[in-house]
Scaffold this motif. Structure first.
Motif, PDB file in Angstrom:
ATOM      1  N   UNK A  91     -32.778 -47.215   0.060  1.00 47.28           N
ATOM      2  CA  UNK A  91     -32.959 -48.117   1.090  1.00 47.28           C
ATOM      3  C   UNK A  91     -32.881 -49.475   0.650  1.00 47.28           C
ATOM      4  N   UNK A  92     -32.184 -50.135   1.762  1.00 47.39           N
ATOM      5  CA  UNK A  92     -31.770 -51.630   1.449  1.00 47.39           C
ATOM      6  C   UNK A  92     -31.504 -52.414   3.070  1.00 47.39           C
ATOM      7  N   UNK A  93     -31.388 -53.607   2.673  1.00 49.82           N
ATOM      8  CA  UNK A  93     -30.839 -54.220   3.889  1.00 49.82           C
ATOM      9  C   UNK A  93     -29.589 -53.578   4.549  1.00 49.82           C
ATOM     10  N   UNK A  94     -29.117 -53.936   5.695  1.00 51.92           N
ATOM     11  CA  UNK A  94     -27.824 -53.516   6.207  1.00 51.92           C
ATOM     12  C   UNK A  94     -26.629 -54.378   5.766  1.00 51.92           C
ATOM     13  N   UNK A  95     -25.446 -53.682   5.926  1.00 52.77           N
ATOM     14  CA  UNK A  95     -24.404 -54.511   5.473  1.00 52.77           C
ATOM     15  C   UNK A  95     -23.663 -55.330   6.358  1.00 52.77           C
ATOM     16  N   UNK A  96     -24.683 -55.661   7.446  1.00 57.64           N
ATOM     17  CA  UNK A  96     -23.905 -56.350   8.493  1.00 57.64           C
ATOM     18  C   UNK A  96     -23.984 -57.928   8.026  1.00 57.64           C
ATOM     19  N   UNK A  97     -23.104 -58.862   8.286  1.00 65.96           N
ATOM     20  CA  UNK A  97     -23.195 -60.006   7.843  1.00 65.96           C
ATOM     21  C   UNK A  97     -24.332 -61.118   8.166  1.00 65.96           C
ATOM     22  N   UNK A  98     -25.231 -60.330   9.190  1.00 63.85           N
ATOM     23  CA  UNK A  98     -26.541 -61.270   9.356  1.00 63.85           C
ATOM     24  C   UNK A  98     -27.437 -60.889   8.269  1.00 63.85           C
ATOM     25  N   UNK A  99     -27.394 -59.599   7.485  1.00 64.92           N
ATOM     26  CA  UNK A  99     -28.374 -59.288   6.661  1.00 64.92           C
ATOM     27  C   UNK A  99     -27.842 -58.942   5.123  1.00 64.92           C
ATOM     28  N   UNK A 100     -26.466 -58.744   5.117  1.00 62.77           N
ATOM     29  CA  UNK A 100     -26.043 -58.427   3.741  1.00 62.77           C
ATOM     30  C   UNK A 100     -26.705 -59.238   2.464  1.00 62.77           C
ATOM     31  N   UNK A 101     -26.502 -60.402   2.852  1.00 69.13           N
ATOM     32  CA  UNK A 101     -27.125 -61.474   1.608  1.00 69.13           C
ATOM     33  C   UNK A 101     -28.633 -61.413   1.467  1.00 69.13           C
ATOM     34  N   UNK A 102     -29.394 -60.403   2.266  1.00 68.02           N
ATOM     35  CA  UNK A 102     -31.058 -60.455   2.215  1.00 68.02           C
ATOM     36  C   UNK A 102     -31.075 -59.131   1.693  1.00 68.02           C
ATOM     37  N   UNK A 103     -30.376 -58.629   0.798  1.00 70.92           N
ATOM     38  CA  UNK A 103     -30.764 -57.267   0.038  1.00 70.92           C
ATOM     39  C   UNK A 103     -29.837 -56.106   0.034  1.00 70.92           C
ATOM     40  N   UNK A 104     -28.512 -56.507   0.609  1.00 71.98           N
ATOM     41  CA  UNK A 104     -27.621 -55.320   0.618  1.00 71.98           C
ATOM     42  C   UNK A 104     -26.860 -55.645  -0.597  1.00 71.98           C
ATOM     43  N   UNK A 105     -26.194 -56.795  -0.694  1.00 72.91           N
ATOM     44  CA  UNK A 105     -25.502 -57.220  -1.744  1.00 72.91           C
ATOM     45  C   UNK A 105     -26.275 -56.986  -3.072  1.00 72.91           C
ATOM     46  N   UNK A 106     -25.835 -56.591  -3.894  1.00 69.91           N
ATOM     47  CA  UNK A 106     -26.511 -56.278  -5.380  1.00 69.91           C
ATOM     48  C   UNK A 106     -27.407 -55.042  -5.333  1.00 69.91           C
ATOM     49  N   UNK A 107     -27.490 -54.261  -4.168  1.00 69.89           N
ATOM     50  CA  UNK A 107     -28.421 -53.050  -4.237  1.00 69.89           C
ATOM     51  C   UNK A 107     -27.775 -51.839  -4.916  1.00 69.89           C
ATOM     52  N   UNK A 108     -26.633 -51.880  -5.108  1.00 67.75           N
ATOM     53  CA  UNK A 108     -25.857 -50.777  -6.045  1.00 67.75           C
ATOM     54  C   UNK A 108     -26.107 -49.546  -5.493  1.00 67.75           C
ATOM     55  N   UNK A 109     -26.009 -49.354  -4.189  1.00 67.81           N
ATOM     56  CA  UNK A 109     -26.092 -47.882  -3.698  1.00 67.81           C
ATOM     57  C   UNK A 109     -25.300 -46.679  -4.149  1.00 67.81           C
ATOM     58  N   UNK A 110     -23.984 -47.097  -4.387  1.00 71.66           N
ATOM     59  CA  UNK A 110     -23.002 -46.028  -4.830  1.00 71.66           C
ATOM     60  C   UNK A 110     -23.236 -45.404  -6.070  1.00 71.66           C
ATOM     61  N   UNK A 111     -23.726 -46.346  -7.076  1.00 73.51           N
ATOM     62  CA  UNK A 111     -24.048 -45.738  -8.454  1.00 73.51           C
ATOM     63  C   UNK A 111     -25.398 -45.056  -8.394  1.00 73.51           C
ATOM     64  N   UNK A 112     -26.294 -45.425  -7.557  1.00 75.99           N
ATOM     65  CA  UNK A 112     -27.569 -44.932  -7.442  1.00 75.99           C
ATOM     66  C   UNK A 112     -27.255 -43.432  -6.899  1.00 75.99           C
ATOM     67  N   UNK A 113     -26.466 -43.400  -5.787  1.00 73.10           N
ATOM     68  CA  UNK A 113     -26.294 -42.213  -5.213  1.00 73.10           C
ATOM     69  C   UNK A 113     -25.602 -41.138  -6.031  1.00 73.10           C
ATOM     70  N   UNK A 114     -24.675 -41.433  -6.730  1.00 75.68           N
ATOM     71  CA  UNK A 114     -24.149 -40.918  -7.694  1.00 75.68           C
ATOM     72  C   UNK A 114     -25.111 -40.179  -9.183  1.00 75.68           C
ATOM     73  N   UNK A 115     -25.924 -41.258  -9.316  1.00 77.37           N
ATOM     74  CA  UNK A 115     -26.885 -40.904 -10.596  1.00 77.37           C
ATOM     75  C   UNK A 115     -27.862 -39.602  -9.947  1.00 77.37           C
ATOM     76  N   UNK A 116     -28.353 -40.146  -8.589  1.00 82.59           N
ATOM     77  CA  UNK A 116     -29.196 -39.073  -8.128  1.00 82.59           C
ATOM     78  C   UNK A 116     -28.439 -37.499  -8.042  1.00 82.59           C
ATOM     79  N   UNK A 117     -27.298 -37.658  -7.645  1.00 79.65           N
ATOM     80  CA  UNK A 117     -26.584 -36.199  -7.542  1.00 79.65           C
ATOM     81  C   UNK A 117     -26.505 -35.538  -8.859  1.00 79.65           C
ATOM     82  N   UNK A 118     -25.988 -36.527  -9.825  1.00 80.80           N
ATOM     83  CA  UNK A 118     -25.976 -35.962 -11.259  1.00 80.80           C
ATOM     84  C   UNK A 118     -27.169 -35.142 -11.656  1.00 80.80           C
ATOM     85  N   UNK A 119     -28.211 -36.171 -11.255  1.00 80.87           N
ATOM     86  CA  UNK A 119     -29.733 -35.543 -11.764  1.00 80.87           C
ATOM     87  C   UNK A 119     -29.960 -34.412 -11.288  1.00 80.87           C
TER      88      UNK A 119
END
Length: 251
Positions: free
Chosen positions: A208-236
């Motif tokens: 879970x994180x902020x939305x990638x919209x320009x209105x909110x991306x700088x408030x928690x989406x950028x830097x949230x690393x969702x793609x590596x987290x998804x793959x780590x969970x899938x591997x697990x």
């Protein structure tokens, strides 16, 4: 990350659907999802929803095209769902929406939210932004790219909200939640975050994180690393990770 295991007994999230008449699904609805969502087609709300969308199409331009409404389910069979990426409603701009959340057809300029998704993907995994916004390759690997509302009137965001689509897509989320195998649910923004109550966090992974919209991306989406987290969970979980690099050429 500790591997999550399904409980021996069904959890309170695994309630069976209410008894409803046996009504065939829409002709273009994929068979793999029929058993999971079959209880919805006979309910009064679904009939009213279909009547509403049909009436809208006679009076307005509605997106996506009728043949594309159920593409999220067509591209990702029920048994193959490994990740759920939840959006709100389709792009209301002509030529954009084609039934997969955040995705646009080849040749369409990238919407702002998708540009930010690509920026985070590059920051997270070093994958340069694709020159197109067609995300079907993700869907075909098991990412259910589902909008909560499946249709929209041209130029009018959320115009088909609260007409019944949310009840239908909530049923889809509940069906995925009830799967034996653990799934990764990706909830970007406040709207998607409200769906957390439908997910058993003891059995599945929630990112879970902020939305990638320009209105909110700088408030928690950028830097949230969702793609590596998804793959780590899938591997697990013992699943193959998603190849997030999109093909250069699409048709």
């Amino acid at each position: 990350m500790a591997k999550k295991k399904p409980p021996a007994a069904a959890s309170l999230f695994d309630e069976p659907p209410a008894d409803t008449p046996a009504v065939p699904p829409p002709a273009d609805f994929p068979a793999s999802w029929g058993p999971a969502l079959g209880g919805e087609f006979g309910q009064p709300y679904f009939a009213k929803l279909q009547e509403f969308v049909a009436a809208e199409r006679t009076e307005h331009e509605v997106f996506p095209a009728a043949d594309d409404v159920y593409n999220a389910f067509k591209y990702t069979p029920f048994d193959g769902v490994k990740v759920v990426l939840l959006g709100q409603d389709p792009y209301p701009t002509p030529g954009h929406a084609h039934g997969l959340c955040f995705s646009v057809r080849p040749g369409v300029a990238l919407p702002a939210s998708l540009r930010n998704i690509y920026k985070e993907l590059e920051s997270d995994l070093g994958i340069p932004p694709a020159k197109h916004g067609y995300l079907a390759a993700w869907a075909k690997q098991g990412v259910l790219m589902l909008n909560a509302v499946l249709t929209v009137r041209s130029g009018t965001p959320n115009s088909h909200a609260n007409r019944g689509w949310e009840k239908f897509t909530d049923a889809a989320l509940k069906a995925v939640n009830a799967k034996t195998e653990p799934v990764v649910f990706v909830l970007w923004g406040g709207y998607a975050g409200k769906k957390k109550v439908l997910i058993d966090a003891n059995r599945h992974e929630i990112i879970q994180s902020a939305h990638p919209s320009p209105l909110s991306a700088h408030n928690g989406f950028f830097g949230s690393k969702p793609f590596s987290k998804i793959n780590a969970a899938l591997t697990d979980f013992g699943h193959a990770p998603i190849d997030w690099k999109l093909p250069e050429k699409v048709s």
